[in-house]
Design an enzyme around this catalytic site. Structure first.
Site, PDB file in Angstrom:
ATOM      1  CG  LEU A 146      -2.349  -0.833   1.335  1.00 54.24           C
ATOM      2  CD1 LEU A 146      -3.142  -0.777   3.157  1.00 54.24           C
ATOM      3  CD2 LEU A 146      -2.836  -1.345   0.398  1.00 54.24           C
ATOM      4  CG  ASP A 147       0.234   4.212  -3.014  1.00 51.30           C
ATOM      5  OD1 ASP A 147       1.722   3.659  -3.542  1.00 51.30           O
ATOM      6  OD2 ASP A 147      -0.665   4.244  -3.552  1.00 51.30           O
ATOM      7  CE  LYS A 148       5.666   8.896   5.072  1.00 53.95           C
ATOM      8  NZ  LYS A 148       6.328  10.238   4.697  1.00 53.95           N
ATOM      9  NE  ARG A 251      -2.015   8.135  -4.375  1.00 60.98           N
ATOM     10  CZ  ARG A 251      -0.811   8.900  -4.846  1.00 60.98           C
ATOM     11  NH1 ARG A 251      -0.444   7.487  -4.063  1.00 60.98           N
ATOM     12  NH2 ARG A 251      -0.467   9.701  -4.625  1.00 60.98           N
TER      13      ARG A 251
END
Length: 317
Positions: A146-148, A251
């Protein structure tokens, strides 16, 4: 730049003389021959960090040519990269665990894997501290990321067999990953939409990904099923199911439709509703256990910041 390295408590100073057979060779190649127990990449990092001197002058170019008889001093010390896979104790929100895997609820702000700018304090470091045997697994058992600043569920393997099984299931699209997202602008068009748009590196900004035409640019096929949950004039509350798992996929696809995520500055979203990180949460995860074959499904509530933002937008969550 002059002066010998000042060794720290975890450092070792070595003095090396260039032998005749290495005359005219690059600095990094000489170091590999003279300090053979370390990798070339590690030694190159030390050179770039100013840890090698020649007659008191610091050498910072690995391409520097050396002459027979010259005397080098090298400070062998940890670099950011060499410490990236060190155990670091941290509190992890473990939703499920057995002998083969664990499912964690990752908070926003936690980097999953060490990378430039984030060599420590990552989920991988925490996994190594939690279970010493994780060091025997690639990426400490991490099979997806998962992205930060994306919160939510991740599955992590604890054995090589479980890891291989999870990787196969993800590749076969047999792992269900369901997200909720808060987008800018009221939703227009069909309430459910399959976005089938390839994603590749943005040719104008290498830090971003973008929808690309595969006949003209490199990229990979990408599919996201988006379902409108609630709608307002300025915001939309959307459920997203990944059919593929490309970098920044939700996104990018939301921005492509004209609904960048709230506070997602990289893709055109603006801070709003008190939210300072992209409005994306991995809420549900379902898959077949790679060893026991038991069907597993997990769901976690919205984190406080995203719940408050959605409620401020007028959504019932």
């Amino acid at each position: 730049m002059l002066g010998a390295p000042d060794p720290g408590p975890d450092s070792e100073l070595r003095t090396l003389q260039v032998p005749p057979e290495l005359h005219g060779q690059r600095l990094d190649r000489c170091l590999v021959s003279l300090v053979g127990e370390f990798s070339r990449s590690y030694l190159q990092q030390l050179v770039e960090a100013g840890s090698v001197t020649l007659s008191g002058a610091v050498l910072t170019k690995n391409s520097a040519k050396l002459r027979a008889g010259e005397v080098l001093t090298i400070e062998l010390r940890p670099t950011a990269q060499s410490q990236a896979f060190a155990p670091e104790a941290m509190a992890l929100d473990v939703v499920f665990e057995d002998a083969y895997l664990l499912v964690v609820n990752k908070p926003a702000g936690l980097v999953v894997h060490p990378a430039p700018g984030n060599w420590s304090g990552t989920l991988l470091n925490g996994l190594l501290a939690r279970d010493a045997s994780a060091v025997t697994l690639p990426r400490a058992g991490i099979v997806h990321r998962l992205d930060k600043d994306t919160s939510g569920l991740m599955v992590v393997a604890k054995t090589r067999g479980a890891m291989d099984g999870l990787v196969q299931r993800i590749a076969a699209r047999d792992v269900s990953r369901q997200y909720v997202a808060l987008g800018h602008r009221g939703w227009r068009g069909e309430p459910e939409r399959l976005v089938d748009a390839a994603i590749g590196r943005d040719v104008r900004n290498r830090l971003r990904m973008a929808v690309v035409d595969l006949s003209q640019n490199s990229g990979k096929p990408s599919q996201t099923l988006l379902k409108l949950l609630q709608n307002q004039e300025s915001f939309c509350w959307v459920q997203a199911n990944l059919h593929t798992g490309r970098t920044h996929q939700i996104r990018v696809h939301m921005a492509h439709l004209g609904h960048p995520l709230v506070a997602d500055a990289l893709y055109g979203g603006a801070p709003a509703l008190g939210l300072a990180r992209q409005a994306l949460h991995a809420q549900r995860l379902a898959f077949e256990h790679p060893v026991t074959l038991e069907p597993l499904a997990f769901e976690v509530p919205l984190p406080a910041d995203l719940r408050a933002a959605a409620q401020a937008a007028g959504f019932m969550v």
